[in-house]
Scaffold this active site. Sequence first.
Site, PDB file in Angstrom:
ATOM      1  CB  THR A  93      25.735 -95.798  34.965  1.00 51.59           C
ATOM      2  OG1 THR A  93      25.158 -96.312  36.147  1.00 51.59           O
ATOM      3  CG2 THR A  93      25.958 -97.469  34.104  1.00 51.59           C
ATOM      4  CG  PHE A 160      19.340-103.961  45.827  1.00 49.37           C
ATOM      5  CD1 PHE A 160      18.473-103.106  45.158  1.00 49.37           C
ATOM      6  CD2 PHE A 160      18.966-105.111  45.417  1.00 49.37           C
ATOM      7  CE1 PHE A 160      17.562-103.366  44.038  1.00 49.37           C
ATOM      8  CE2 PHE A 160      18.369-105.722  44.267  1.00 49.37           C
ATOM      9  CZ  PHE A 160      17.590-104.686  43.673  1.00 49.37           C
ATOM     10  CD  GLU A 163      29.380 -95.199  48.525  1.00 49.16           C
ATOM     11  OE1 GLU A 163      29.920 -94.148  49.272  1.00 49.16           O
ATOM     12  OE2 GLU A 163      29.225 -95.070  47.211  1.00 49.16           O
ATOM     13  CG  ASN A 219      18.601 -96.325  44.340  1.00 44.49           C
ATOM     14  OD1 ASN A 219      18.573 -97.107  45.625  1.00 44.49           O
ATOM     15  ND2 ASN A 219      19.763 -96.236  43.729  1.00 44.49           N
ATOM     16  CG  PHE A 260      15.931 -94.352  54.278  1.00 43.17           C
ATOM     17  CD1 PHE A 260      16.807 -95.426  54.826  1.00 43.17           C
ATOM     18  CD2 PHE A 260      16.208 -93.903  52.997  1.00 43.17           C
ATOM     19  CE1 PHE A 260      18.133 -95.644  54.025  1.00 43.17           C
ATOM     20  CE2 PHE A 260      17.592 -94.056  52.256  1.00 43.17           C
ATOM     21  CZ  PHE A 260      18.483 -95.038  52.873  1.00 43.17           C
ATOM     22  CB  ALA A 263      14.029 -84.334  58.915  1.00 49.19           C
ATOM     23  CB  CYS A 271      23.404 -94.418  44.290  1.00 54.55           C
ATOM     24  SG  CYS A 271      24.935 -95.490  44.164  1.00 54.55           S
ATOM     25  CE  LYS A 274      24.783 -93.400  39.375  1.00 53.52           C
ATOM     26  NZ  LYS A 274      24.475 -94.465  38.530  1.00 53.52           N
ATOM     27  NE  ARG A 342      30.875 -91.285  44.088  1.00 55.63           N
ATOM     28  CZ  ARG A 342      30.512 -92.540  43.767  1.00 55.63           C
ATOM     29  NH1 ARG A 342      30.018 -92.685  42.415  1.00 55.63           N
ATOM     30  NH2 ARG A 342      30.176 -93.587  44.603  1.00 55.63           N
TER      31      ARG A 342
HETATM   32  C1  UDX Z   1      21.802 -95.898  48.137  1.00 60.80           C
HETATM   33  C2  UDX Z   1      20.762 -97.281  48.350  1.00 60.80           C
HETATM   34  O1  UDX Z   1      20.401 -97.410  50.019  1.00 60.80           O
HETATM   35  C3  UDX Z   1      21.364 -98.688  48.022  1.00 60.80           C
HETATM   36  O2  UDX Z   1      20.255 -99.502  48.287  1.00 60.80           O
HETATM   37  C4  UDX Z   1      21.675 -98.422  46.675  1.00 60.80           C
HETATM   38  O3  UDX Z   1      22.565 -99.731  46.056  1.00 60.80           O
HETATM   39  C5  UDX Z   1      22.804 -97.518  46.303  1.00 60.80           C
HETATM   40  O4  UDX Z   1      22.188 -95.931  46.803  1.00 60.80           O
HETATM   41  P1  UDX Z   1      23.889 -95.181  49.511  1.00 60.80           P
HETATM   42  O5  UDX Z   1      24.148 -94.238  48.430  1.00 60.80           O
HETATM   43  O6  UDX Z   1      24.907 -96.028  49.961  1.00 60.80           O
HETATM   44  O7  UDX Z   1      23.062 -96.407  49.084  1.00 60.80           O
HETATM   45  O8  UDX Z   1      23.394 -94.328  50.777  1.00 60.80           O
HETATM   46  P2  UDX Z   1      21.963 -94.498  51.399  1.00 60.80           P
HETATM   47  O9  UDX Z   1      22.478 -95.174  52.693  1.00 60.80           O
HETATM   48  O10 UDX Z   1      20.728 -94.585  50.954  1.00 60.80           O
HETATM   49  O11 UDX Z   1      21.910 -92.854  52.003  1.00 60.80           O
HETATM   50  C6  UDX Z   1      21.730 -92.097  50.921  1.00 60.80           C
HETATM   51  C7  UDX Z   1      21.576 -90.436  51.391  1.00 60.80           C
HETATM   52  O12 UDX Z   1      20.550 -90.387  52.085  1.00 60.80           O
HETATM   53  C8  UDX Z   1      22.662 -90.210  52.311  1.00 60.80           C
HETATM   54  O13 UDX Z   1      23.218 -88.894  51.949  1.00 60.80           O
HETATM   55  C9  UDX Z   1      22.003 -90.040  53.692  1.00 60.80           C
HETATM   56  O14 UDX Z   1      22.826 -89.100  54.518  1.00 60.80           O
HETATM   57  C10 UDX Z   1      20.627 -89.654  53.195  1.00 60.80           C
HETATM   58  N1  UDX Z   1      19.633 -90.055  54.209  1.00 60.80           N
HETATM   59  C11 UDX Z   1      19.582 -91.383  54.558  1.00 60.80           C
HETATM   60  C12 UDX Z   1      18.922 -88.922  55.087  1.00 60.80           C
HETATM   61  O15 UDX Z   1      19.051 -87.810  54.591  1.00 60.80           O
HETATM   62  N2  UDX Z   1      17.804 -89.491  55.547  1.00 60.80           N
HETATM   63  C13 UDX Z   1      17.513 -90.814  56.108  1.00 60.80           C
HETATM   64  O16 UDX Z   1      16.733 -91.006  56.721  1.00 60.80           O
HETATM   65  C14 UDX Z   1      18.473 -91.809  55.254  1.00 60.80           C
END
Ligand code: UDX
Length: 447
Positions: A93, A160, A163, A219, A260, A263, A271, A274, A342
């Site tokens: 989506t 959830f 990647e 998210n 999470f 910085a 994900c 969007k 992406r």
């Molecule tokens: C995310 C959600 O975590 C997942 O539960 C959902 O199903 C899909 O979207 P994903 O897109 O695989 O998963 O990436 P994620 O590990 O969440 O990281 C997202 C982005 O945040 C990345 O670009 C990562 O580098 C960034 N990030 C993550 C930070 O900048 N700082 C952090 O502390 C953690």
Amino acid sequence: MALKITVIGTGYLGATHAAAMAELGFEVLGLDVVPEKIEMLQRGEVPMYEPGLEELLRKHVAGIEGSTGRLRFTMDWAEVGEFGDVHFVCVNTPQKHGEYACDMSYVDAAFETLAPHLLGPALVVGKSTVPVGSAERLARTLAELSPAGEDAELAWNPEFLREGFAVQDTLHPDRLVAGVRSERAEKILREVYATPVSEGSPFVVTDFPTAELVKTSANSFLATKISFINAMAEVCEAADGDVVKLAEAIGHDERIGKKFLRAGIGFGGGCLPKDIRAFMARAGELGADQALTFLREIDSINMRRRGQMVEMAREALGGGSFLGKRVAVLGATFKPDSDDVRDSPALNVAGQIHLQGGQVTVYDPKGMANAKRLFPTLGYADSAVEAVRGADVVLHLTEWREFRELDPAVLGEAASARVLLDGRNALDPEVWRRAGWTYRAMGRPTA
Ligand code: UDX
């Protein structure tokens, strides 16, 4: 008799889900409308880089030597309708062009094409991330278009997976959410997930709208956490504080938690960006837009960090223009252990510097092919050392392990100047400084 499962849409989510269902012992039939994808999967090849997925697939795809043969693929909807007791819809989506809202056309098409082939009792399970209210509407589509009528039921079961951890997240989910309207639907989903539930995954039963909202709110929370720490990084930059120490210190509070809170140049991928935009758009339609105006701020803090990285690079080069300057970029994917580019913050920064006249050379362990396709005009090198050769500044923009293991001395020989900007706060400043590098990072003091 054991349930038979189909998976509609074999992208990231679907391919992983199909392989995981076979691993749990079910007979699985996967469908996609793209012939090349089906051909690859039938050979046991995965169209993207995801640790462990190819092995899992090869363990189960029929026709591969030594496989269980429990997993097959097809493009035939009638076969899917006839085969499955449970049909998981895993199509994507994406964000609509020029709008915040998400594009539901693939989900709608999947339901409209599948429904006429449901001749007997079946549970259709939506996994795609959709605007709240979609399940209600899709349940009506099913009832109207399927010959089985009321016997073709809907459930919503958001996914959830992250990647890079897709297999682990699918086989050992930290929770399962089942949006259902009947005991029968709940019972079937409990049967599908009996193994992870027996291993301790919580199983949360909700109505349709709550199940849809769990995904978008999770998210949004994650995006908020990242933008929160990036906002603190901005303040640290102004006040000469250290956001890495700050994150460590507040993370010791269990209510806050240390995950999470890294910085850097912020979140990207298919994900989070969007999903928060689609969530705002949907809240607007529901008349609840005020509740989510903070997400606009989350989005703009996030996008601002990319611009800040470009400015840090400009400053490191003496302030003026990027013209004639050589910039090495380590990392192209939106996160490590993925080949997904992406909405990648790394490529966005690389692209901005290139557009301003810098000579950018990018290296990424797994994302090169996808990056070249998206940004063909950037320079690319086959290794980190090659990317750095002759560079006036080095930008570390995706935190691959390979980059943490680089030898600063070797890189220093190749670079024209030993200036490193860490856009992910993932390298050890001491190690780099000892090797004669000027190390700068986002939200951290300069020396
Ligand atoms: C995310 C959600 O975590 C997942 O539960 C959902 O199903 C899909 O979207 P994903 O897109 O695989 O998963 O990436 P994620 O590990 O969440 O990281 C997202 C982005 O945040 C990345 O670009 C990562 O580098 C960034 N990030 C993550 C930070 O900048 N700082 C952090 O502390 C953690």
